[in-house]
Write an enzyme that holds these catalytic residues in place. Structure first.
Site, mmCIF file in Angstrom:
data_model
loop_
_atom_site.group_PDB
_atom_site.id
_atom_site.type_symbol
_atom_site.label_atom_id
_atom_site.label_comp_id
_atom_site.label_asym_id
_atom_site.label_seq_id
_atom_site.Cartn_x
_atom_site.Cartn_y
_atom_site.Cartn_z
ATOM 1 N N GLY A 347 0.816 -1.213 0.000
ATOM 2 C CA GLY A 347 0.000 0.000 0.000
ATOM 3 C C GLY A 347 0.843 1.253 0.000
ATOM 4 O O GLY A 347 2.004 1.247 0.430
ATOM 5 N N GLY A 349 0.354 5.357 1.080
ATOM 6 C CA GLY A 349 -0.496 6.358 1.720
ATOM 7 C C GLY A 349 0.110 7.744 1.628
ATOM 8 O O GLY A 349 1.156 7.957 1.007
ATOM 9 N N GLY A 350 -0.559 8.697 2.274
ATOM 10 C CA GLY A 350 -0.078 10.068 2.233
ATOM 11 C C GLY A 350 1.243 10.261 2.952
ATOM 12 O O GLY A 350 1.986 11.196 2.665
ATOM 13 N N PHE A 351 1.548 9.375 3.919
ATOM 14 C CA PHE A 351 2.761 9.549 4.709
ATOM 15 C C PHE A 351 3.853 8.559 4.344
ATOM 16 O O PHE A 351 4.909 8.548 4.952
ATOM 17 C CB PHE A 351 2.441 9.404 6.202
ATOM 18 C CG PHE A 351 1.397 10.382 6.676
ATOM 19 C CD1 PHE A 351 1.313 11.650 6.132
ATOM 20 C CD2 PHE A 351 0.486 10.024 7.648
ATOM 21 C CE1 PHE A 351 0.349 12.547 6.551
ATOM 22 C CE2 PHE A 351 -0.480 10.922 8.080
ATOM 23 C CZ PHE A 351 -0.540 12.187 7.521
ATOM 24 N N GLY A 352 3.631 7.690 3.385
ATOM 25 C CA GLY A 352 4.684 6.771 3.000
ATOM 26 C C GLY A 352 4.133 5.465 2.456
ATOM 27 O O GLY A 352 2.940 5.323 2.205
ATOM 28 N N VAL A 354 3.811 1.141 2.601
ATOM 29 C CA VAL A 354 3.656 0.056 3.567
ATOM 30 C C VAL A 354 4.079 -1.249 2.893
ATOM 31 O O VAL A 354 3.620 -1.560 1.786
ATOM 32 C CB VAL A 354 2.204 -0.051 4.063
ATOM 33 C CG1 VAL A 354 2.081 -1.183 5.078
ATOM 34 C CG2 VAL A 354 1.758 1.273 4.688
ATOM 35 N N LYS A 369 5.532 0.407 7.845
ATOM 36 C CA LYS A 369 5.280 1.682 7.163
ATOM 37 C C LYS A 369 6.561 2.502 7.151
ATOM 38 O O LYS A 369 7.137 2.794 8.190
ATOM 39 C CB LYS A 369 4.155 2.468 7.836
ATOM 40 C CG LYS A 369 3.890 3.810 7.131
ATOM 41 C CD LYS A 369 2.546 4.395 7.497
ATOM 42 C CE LYS A 369 2.532 4.962 8.893
ATOM 43 N NZ LYS A 369 1.295 5.705 9.169
ATOM 44 N N ASP A 465 -8.963 11.242 10.799
ATOM 45 C CA ASP A 465 -8.885 10.778 9.406
ATOM 46 C C ASP A 465 -9.589 9.431 9.247
ATOM 47 O O ASP A 465 -9.028 8.476 8.724
ATOM 48 C CB ASP A 465 -7.426 10.675 8.956
ATOM 49 C CG ASP A 465 -7.288 10.707 7.441
ATOM 50 O OD1 ASP A 465 -8.239 11.131 6.767
ATOM 51 O OD2 ASP A 465 -6.227 10.307 6.921
#
Length: 667
Positions: A347, A349-352, A354, A369, A465
């Site tokens: 995956g 995401g907005g922060f990095g 996974v 992550k 969120d």
């Protein structure tokens, strides 16, 4: 006499077309058509690829061969054998090579890297390719359903092999199977034999010094009549990616309607030397003293380095001592994720990103992550997630197992959720649709986790969120709320401080744009949008929909006013849901995502609605009642009680009957 001459001419033509073949013990005198980075080395090696990145190389004889009987269209028998070797200075992502039969030597549109110079993303799998290939692949690509990163496969018009197996051979000595490493750099011999009568294709491989095994590695029943055209080219294809690879063919023999001639292994060209040259005896004599001194310097440097690493590894910041769960070494996480290999990516995401990993010591599956370096808040988000969920333990929350910090690398380690995120099962064309029972249980699970965050833990945790992509599913499809990178904590009985407006469009409460203050009620609003998302199978914002359906909350409320609220249920469910439960979820979603903060329930009340302990207020096309108890000066809106109009006089509280214009924000 004329008849005899004509017969001789036909026999000569038949010999040229049906019995074509050649043998190359080295390629110095071979008449090959080369393109890309393919070439012939000075000592006669056919070099398909070299140190150039993202390039392809092809090698074919200049003339095609006749593969089909023009009278009945059947494919002739053929056989070939060749000796190859693959040099890979860095094993990861080193692409292999392929023996190929194709109607065109150029292979138009073919791409390098994972496509091995054969196909591209648009024509891979097209029956119009008319390509038969034997891939010797050194990369496992899940897109092509590869068995591993060291396999032999039969490809027909596609890199999705019709038959494949890990590289190995059957030993005549003990009758067992022995593995081969295609990246070993050692020469290996391949035999490909097709029986046109029995429609059987056999592939055999063995080390070059071993005799041909009696049993093939691959054997397939395949009719090539629709695959091969009458005239085809035979040759080799290879390609490089970001990692350099040198692929060589040492010798090659091919024959139609017969057995390919054996190669003369003694005449094959030598491969390039691997490793340093042998040192002279004079250097060997003087080497011990130099070597001892060198070893002493190296050992001293290593000891100093290890001592320094250990000393600095023991230095922890205050927040790590107070809140930090287990701290992992970067090495363990690097090994667990196979060097953060792309194939382990689950995956983004907005922060990095996974990655899936298996801890080397305990063999436990985890999700790692890797916080993005491009994230402007990087370290703050990293610390926030450790502090906020490092000590949280609830069956419907994703558990943080540990973390790692090393030279700017920020890594978080969680329980691995084998069924991935909820949004993928809702929107990414899944093989099977989530049932209503599964969805109902997921919603209740997320509600239970959110109730724990708001009311049951030692501090109040505002997630900020809540959405389907942040809900992960375990092996039993239980919903677990995760991704606490935006969460904020404050003590019970205190007010949260004003902060920056963050979240995802469609899930954000309207008051956030005015006050910037995230509260438990803003989480409840997001949860309401989440309920509608799961029940309706629609994202909160859907730009491609008609004007009245773009915003999910608006559309459901409009259908409620018209008395057709069940029409908003996910069409993928059909009639496979409990009507009472679906109405409960849709109405609860509207109540939680009410535009007026004071009318939203708290999560304690949401749990009571879901458990059936307290009925939802009756919604109608005209109005419903919201009854408030008499609140003290310091009591908040989370303590209000939703009840039926019939309880108005008995409650002794303040009652407000509101119509559609108030309930739905003036729409």
């Amino acid at each position: 006499m004329f008849t005899i001459i004509l017969l001789l001419f036909l026999l000569i033509k038949l010999e040229a077309s049906n019995e074509g073949g050649f043998t190359y013990n080295g390629f110095l005198s071979a008449k090959l058509s080369l393109d890309g980075i393919a070439g012939i080395t000075p000592n006669g090696l056919l070099e398909l690829t070299n140190i150039t990145q993202q390039r392809k190389g092809h090698a074919f004889p200049s003339m095609p061969l006749q593969f089909k009987d023009p009278t009945n269209g059947t494919v002739y028998s053929f056989s070939t054998t060749f000796v190859f070797a693959i040099f890979a200075p860095y094993p990861d992502f080193c692409h292999g090579m392929a023996f190929v039969i194709t109607p065109e030597r150029e292979l138009p549109g073919a791409l390098p890297a994972i496509y091995i110079g054969l196909f591209n993303s648009s024509n891979n799998g097209n029956s119009t390719n008319h390509v038969l290939a034997l891939e010797l692949d050194t990369v496992q690509n899940l897109e092509f359903e590869d068995v591993d990163d060291n396999h032999v496969g039969i490809d027909i018009n596609s890199l999705n092999s019709t038959n494949s197996a890990p590289a190995a051979y059957y030993s005549k000595e003990n009758g067992g199977i022995k593995n081969l490493s295609l990246l070993s750099g050692e020469p290996m011999q391949v035999w490909v034999e097709y029986n046109g009568r029995h429609k059987k294709l056999d592939v055999t491989i063995a080390p070059v010094k071993k005799p041909k095994p009696n049993r093939p590695l691959l054997s397939s029943r395949v009719n090539l009549s629709s695959v091969l055209l009458e005239n085809m080219y035979v040759g080799f294809s290879s390609a490089t990616g970001v990692v350099i690879t040198s692929n060589y063919v040492l010798g090659w023999s091919f024959r139609m309607n017969g057995n390919a001639q054996d190669l003369d292994l003694s005449r094959l060209p030598k491969l390039p030397r691997r490793g340093p040259k042998r040192k002279s005896k004079m250097l060997v004599v003087g080497l011990p003293t130099i070597l001892l001194g060198f070893i002493f310097v190296i050992l001293t440097s290593v000891l100093l380095f290890v001592r320094r690493k250990i000393r600095f590894a023991e230095i922890l910041e205050d927040w790590e001592r107070e809140y930090g769960p287990q701290r992992f070494s970067y090495k363990d996480l690097f090994i667990a994720t196979k060097g953060f290999r792309y194939t382990e990516l689950v995956g983004i995401g907005g922060f990095g990103r996974v990655y899936k990993g298996v801890l080397p010591s305990s063999k436990v599956e985890v999700a790692v992550k890797r916080v993005s370096h491009e994230s402007r808040q990087g370290m703050r988000e990293f610390i926030a997630e450790i502090i906020s969920i490092g000590r949280l333990r609830h069956r419907n929350l994703v558990w943080l197992i540990g973390y790692c910090r090393c030279k700017g690398e920020l890594l978080l380690v969680y329980d691995f959720m084998p069924n991935g995120s909820l949004d993928k099962l809702l929107f990414d064309q899944p093989i099977s649709v989530l049932t209503w029972n599964q969805r109902f249980r997921i919603i209740k699970g997320v509600a239970s986790g959110l109730y724990y965050l708001h009311d049951e833990w030692e501090q109040i945790v505002i997630h900020r969120d809540i959405k389907a992509s942040n809900v992960l599913l375990d092996d039993e499809f239980n919903g677990r709320l995760g991704d606490f990178g935006l969460s904020r904590l404050y003590d019970h009985g205190t007010d949260p401080q004003t902060t920056h407006v963050v979240g995802t469009l469609g899930y954000m409460a309207p008051e956030l744009s005015r006050t910037g203050k995230a509260t438990t009620s803003t989480d409840v609003y997001s949860f309401g949008a989440f309920i509608l998302e799961v029940a309706c199978g629609r994202r909160p914002i859907y730009p491609r929909a008609s004007a009245e359906e773009v915003v999910l909350v608006d559309w459901v409320s409009e259908c409620w006013r018209r008395g057709t609220i069940l029409e908003t249920s996910d069409p993928n469910l059909g009639s496979g849901y409990v009507v009472g439960e679906m109405e409960l979820m849709l109405k609860l979603g509207l109540l939680c995502s009410h535009p007026v903060l004071a009318y939203r329930p708290c999560m304690r009340q949401v749990m009571q609605f879901l458990d059936g302990d307290v009925p939802l207020p009756e919604l109608s096309a005209s109005s419903f009642s919201v009854t408030f108890p008499r609140l003290g000066h310091n009591e908040g809106v989370d303590d209000f009680i939703v009840s039926n109009p019939s309880s108005l006089d008995k409650s002794g509280g303040y009652s407000s009957s509101i119509g559609e214009s108030i309930l739905f924000g003036g729409r």
